[in-house]
Design a protein around this motif. Structure first.
Motif, PDB file in Angstrom:
ATOM      1  N   ASP A  79       0.830  -1.213   0.000  1.00  0.00           N
ATOM      2  CA  ASP A  79       0.000   0.000   0.000  1.00  0.00           C
ATOM      3  C   ASP A  79       0.863   1.262   0.000  1.00  0.00           C
ATOM      4  OD1 ASP A  79      -2.252  -1.576   0.030  1.00  0.00           O
ATOM      5  OD2 ASP A  79      -2.619  -1.362   2.183  1.00  0.00           O
ATOM      6  N   LEU A  80       1.992   1.205   0.712  1.00  0.00           N
ATOM      7  CA  LEU A  80       2.866   2.372   0.800  1.00  0.00           C
ATOM      8  C   LEU A  80       3.612   2.645  -0.507  1.00  0.00           C
ATOM      9  CD1 LEU A  80       4.469   1.822   4.333  1.00  0.00           C
ATOM     10  CD2 LEU A  80       3.012   3.748   3.673  1.00  0.00           C
ATOM     11  N   THR A  81       3.913   1.578  -1.252  1.00  0.00           N
ATOM     12  CA  THR A  81       4.833   1.696  -2.387  1.00  0.00           C
ATOM     13  C   THR A  81       4.211   1.407  -3.745  1.00  0.00           C
ATOM     14  OG1 THR A  81       5.497  -0.626  -2.174  1.00  0.00           O
ATOM     15  CG2 THR A  81       6.775   1.022  -0.919  1.00  0.00           C
ATOM     16  N   GLY A  82       3.075   0.740  -3.743  1.00  0.00           N
ATOM     17  CA  GLY A  82       2.477   0.325  -5.013  1.00  0.00           C
ATOM     18  C   GLY A  82       3.082  -0.923  -5.609  1.00  0.00           C
ATOM     19  N   ALA A  83       4.002  -1.558  -4.894  1.00  0.00           N
ATOM     20  CA  ALA A  83       4.667  -2.756  -5.416  1.00  0.00           C
ATOM     21  C   ALA A  83       3.770  -3.986  -5.248  1.00  0.00           C
ATOM     22  CB  ALA A  83       5.982  -2.985  -4.689  1.00  0.00           C
ATOM     23  N   PRO A  84       3.860  -4.946  -6.168  1.00  0.00           N
ATOM     24  CA  PRO A  84       3.074  -6.170  -6.036  1.00  0.00           C
ATOM     25  C   PRO A  84       3.696  -7.146  -5.047  1.00  0.00           C
ATOM     26  CG  PRO A  84       4.410  -6.285  -8.026  1.00  0.00           C
ATOM     27  CD  PRO A  84       4.628  -4.910  -7.445  1.00  0.00           C
ATOM     28  N   VAL A  85       2.840  -7.867  -4.339  1.00  0.00           N
ATOM     29  CA  VAL A  85       3.263  -8.945  -3.453  1.00  0.00           C
ATOM     30  C   VAL A  85       3.226 -10.252  -4.238  1.00  0.00           C
ATOM     31  CG1 VAL A  85       2.781 -10.192  -1.321  1.00  0.00           C
ATOM     32  CG2 VAL A  85       2.316  -7.731  -1.457  1.00  0.00           C
ATOM     33  N   LEU A  86       4.352 -10.980  -4.244  1.00  0.00           N
ATOM     34  CA  LEU A  86       4.466 -12.219  -5.018  1.00  0.00           C
ATOM     35  C   LEU A  86       4.683 -13.396  -4.077  1.00  0.00           C
ATOM     36  CD1 LEU A  86       6.867 -10.973  -7.866  1.00  0.00           C
ATOM     37  CD2 LEU A  86       4.365 -10.826  -7.753  1.00  0.00           C
ATOM     38  N   LEU A  87       3.902 -14.476  -4.303  1.00  0.00           N
ATOM     39  CA  LEU A  87       3.943 -15.654  -3.437  1.00  0.00           C
ATOM     40  C   LEU A  87       3.702 -16.902  -4.284  1.00  0.00           C
ATOM     41  CD1 LEU A  87       3.820 -16.796  -0.385  1.00  0.00           C
ATOM     42  CD2 LEU A  87       1.327 -16.689  -0.690  1.00  0.00           C
ATOM     43  N   HIS A  88       4.367 -17.996  -3.934  1.00  0.00           N
ATOM     44  CA  HIS A  88       4.070 -19.259  -4.608  1.00  0.00           C
ATOM     45  C   HIS A  88       2.652 -19.700  -4.217  1.00  0.00           C
ATOM     46  CE1 HIS A  88       4.228 -23.447  -5.852  1.00  0.00           C
ATOM     47  NE2 HIS A  88       5.321 -23.143  -6.555  1.00  0.00           N
ATOM     48  N   PRO A  89       1.823 -20.120  -5.186  1.00  0.00           N
ATOM     49  CA  PRO A  89       0.414 -20.397  -4.889  1.00  0.00           C
ATOM     50  C   PRO A  89       0.185 -21.527  -3.887  1.00  0.00           C
ATOM     51  CG  PRO A  89       0.975 -21.041  -7.148  1.00  0.00           C
ATOM     52  CD  PRO A  89       2.113 -20.234  -6.628  1.00  0.00           C
ATOM     53  N   GLU A  90       1.137 -22.434  -3.736  1.00  0.00           N
ATOM     54  CA  GLU A  90       0.933 -23.527  -2.787  1.00  0.00           C
ATOM     55  C   GLU A  90       0.959 -23.050  -1.333  1.00  0.00           C
ATOM     56  OE1 GLU A  90       2.956 -27.240  -3.454  1.00  0.00           O
ATOM     57  OE2 GLU A  90       2.940 -26.951  -5.624  1.00  0.00           O
ATOM     58  N   ASP A  91       1.377 -21.804  -1.114  1.00  0.00           N
ATOM     59  CA  ASP A  91       1.351 -21.266   0.250  1.00  0.00           C
ATOM     60  C   ASP A  91       0.124 -20.407   0.536  1.00  0.00           C
ATOM     61  OD1 ASP A  91       3.482 -22.489   1.458  1.00  0.00           O
ATOM     62  OD2 ASP A  91       4.459 -20.625   2.058  1.00  0.00           O
TER      63      ASP A  91
END
Length: 210
Positions: A79-91
């Motif tokens: 929210d502060l930076t506009g950057a996307p959060v990336l995560l492996h879908p199995e988690d």
């Protein structure tokens, strides 16, 4: 690429799973140059991480896995930076325990290459500590960011939900110990090591762990 560097910020908070809560210090890794960076594991304190990023563009917030102490500040930092959060879908099942109303913005996949400041970061799917655990290999920087998969002294814990000891050993053997021996292991907690330091101890870990 020559100007790409690795910065370390240690943040403090709690880790909670299976009804228990522990105080922890987490390594937050910032990789990039004077213009753009990625953050590996947005732990505990979004404001402190944002201050460390400064006026640089945050390309992505990479989650090595979705235990709460590694992702608790990720949405706020996004929210502060506009950057996307990336995560492996199995988690995703673990992610939802902490953030039930907010999904990650994108997925990580084995072999995927993220680029920051001209430097390639290769995603290695290393399940065991968590189903969607990943490590991030930066060959140009002679570094692998291992989250909680490999520490100085052995594998990450596998005694709690969503974890499995034979799987983490398999991940370490196939994905990490095959890296050059001089590769620096930058961990989710505690001190760094090298692949060459850890590799000779694989059988000891197996004997100790099963």
């Amino acid at each position: 690429m020559a100007d790409t560097r690795i910065e370390n910020l240690v943040t403090s908070g709690t880790f909670s799973l299976d009804g228990g809560t522990w105080d922890v210090d987490n390594n937050v890794w910032i990789v990039g140059d004077d213009n753009e960076v990625v953050v590996i594991d947005a732990a505990h304190d979004a404001d402190a991480i944002a201050r460390a990023v400064g006026d640089r563009r945050l390309v992505a917030i990479v989650c090595t896995h979705a235990h709460n102490d590694h992702i608790d500040a990720a949405p706020a930092l996004a929210d502060l930076t506009g950057a996307p959060v990336l995560l492996h879908p199995e988690d995703l099942p673990l992610w939802r325990q902490t953030h039930p109303d907010r999904l990650p913005d994108g997925e990580l996949a084995d072999g995927q290459v993220l680029t920051v400041a001209g430097t390639g970061l290769t995603v290695l799917h290393t399940p065991g500590h968590a189903p969607g655990a990943v490590c991030v290999h930066a060959p140009d920087l002679d570094t692998v960011f291992t989250g909680d998969t490999l520490f100085a002294g052995g594998p990450g814990a596998t005694g709690r939900s969503f974890s499995h000891f034979p799987t983490i050993i398999d991940s370490i053997r196939k994905k990490l110990l095959t890296l050059p021996p001089g590769t620096v292991v930058r961990t989710g907690h505690g001190d760094a090591s090298t692949i060459g330091t850890e590799a000779p101890h694989l059988q000891e870990w197996i004997d100790r762990g099963h």
